[in-house]
Design a protein around this motif. Structure first.
Motif, short mmCIF file in Angstrom:
data_model
loop_
_atom_site.label_atom_id
_atom_site.label_comp_id
_atom_site.label_asym_id
_atom_site.label_seq_id
_atom_site.Cartn_x
_atom_site.Cartn_y
_atom_site.Cartn_z
N ASP A 4 0.83 -1.20 0.00
CA ASP A 4 0.00 0.00 0.00
C ASP A 4 0.87 1.26 0.00
OD1 ASP A 4 -2.64 1.14 -0.02
OD2 ASP A 4 -2.30 1.73 2.06
N ASP A 5 1.93 1.26 0.79
CA ASP A 5 2.86 2.39 0.82
C ASP A 5 3.54 2.57 -0.54
OD1 ASP A 5 2.21 2.78 3.48
OD2 ASP A 5 4.01 1.78 4.25
N TYR A 6 3.96 1.46 -1.15
CA TYR A 6 4.60 1.48 -2.46
C TYR A 6 3.67 2.08 -3.51
CZ TYR A 6 6.39 -0.59 -6.83
OH TYR A 6 6.83 -0.79 -8.12
N SER A 8 0.95 3.90 -3.03
CA SER A 8 0.65 5.31 -2.72
C SER A 8 1.77 6.24 -3.18
CB SER A 8 0.40 5.48 -1.22
OG SER A 8 -0.79 4.82 -0.86
N ALA A 9 3.01 5.82 -2.97
CA ALA A 9 4.15 6.65 -3.40
C ALA A 9 4.16 6.82 -4.91
CB ALA A 9 5.46 6.01 -2.92
#
Length: 167
Positions: A4-6, A8-9
């Motif tokens: 999710d972080d990947y 989103s970035a």
């Protein structure tokens, strides 16, 4: 979640890159807009049972997305023109797909979240019928439903889908 972080970035970077031609500053799509567009593509790929789709289907997905979001013709044209070059998609010959299977499954999970959070039982039934959902799609779905506090609504929607299937 790391994926999710990947994602989103990458989407935040795309928001900064996809600016309106008229001023070069205003984003064409928000992060949620990119998520919705990619979720729509993942859903269509799932329904078609394909890992890759034609440029024509990419264009149709972009058009339907833009119409559903009531975008003006200029904005819609910009979305359609840039969609096939999205950072999270890859082109192989004349076909387009997600850069990784994990990403396709992640965005399928996002598509499910959108269906569970609205009143889309018929479409949800079609998507769930007869196929085992990939683990990554289920993880994304569960995480997003919890994050958006939609677990109860999703269970109610799933109950309606199940009731309609048994009648």
């Amino acid at each position: 979640d790391a994926l999710d972080d990947y994602v989103s970035a990458f989407l935040e970077r795309e928001v900064k890159k996809w600016t309106r031609k008229e001023d070069g500053v205003t984003p064409v799509l928000s992060v949620d807009g990119h998520r919705g567009l990619l979720a729509q593509l993942a859903k269509e790929m799932w329904l078609a049972g394909r890992d890759q789709v034609s440029s024509d289907l990419c264009d149709i997905v972009a058009e339907v997305f833009c119409e559903g979001h009531h975008m003006d013709p200029s904005m819609a044209a910009q979305v359609k023109a840039r969609f096939r070059d999205h950072q999270l998609l890859r082109k192989t010959g004349t076909l387009y797909g997600f850069d990784h299977e994990q990403l396709r499954n992640y965005f399928l999970g996002d598509a499910l979240v959108l269906l569970f959070s609205g009143d889309h039982a018929p479409e949800l039934r079609t998507l769930l019928r007869g196929k085992h959902l990939p683990d990554e799609a289920v993880r994304c779905l569960a995480g997003q439903l919890e994050k958006k506090r939609l677990v109860t609504k999703a269970i109610e929607t799933l109950g309606r889908v199940s009731e309609q299937d048994s009648t």
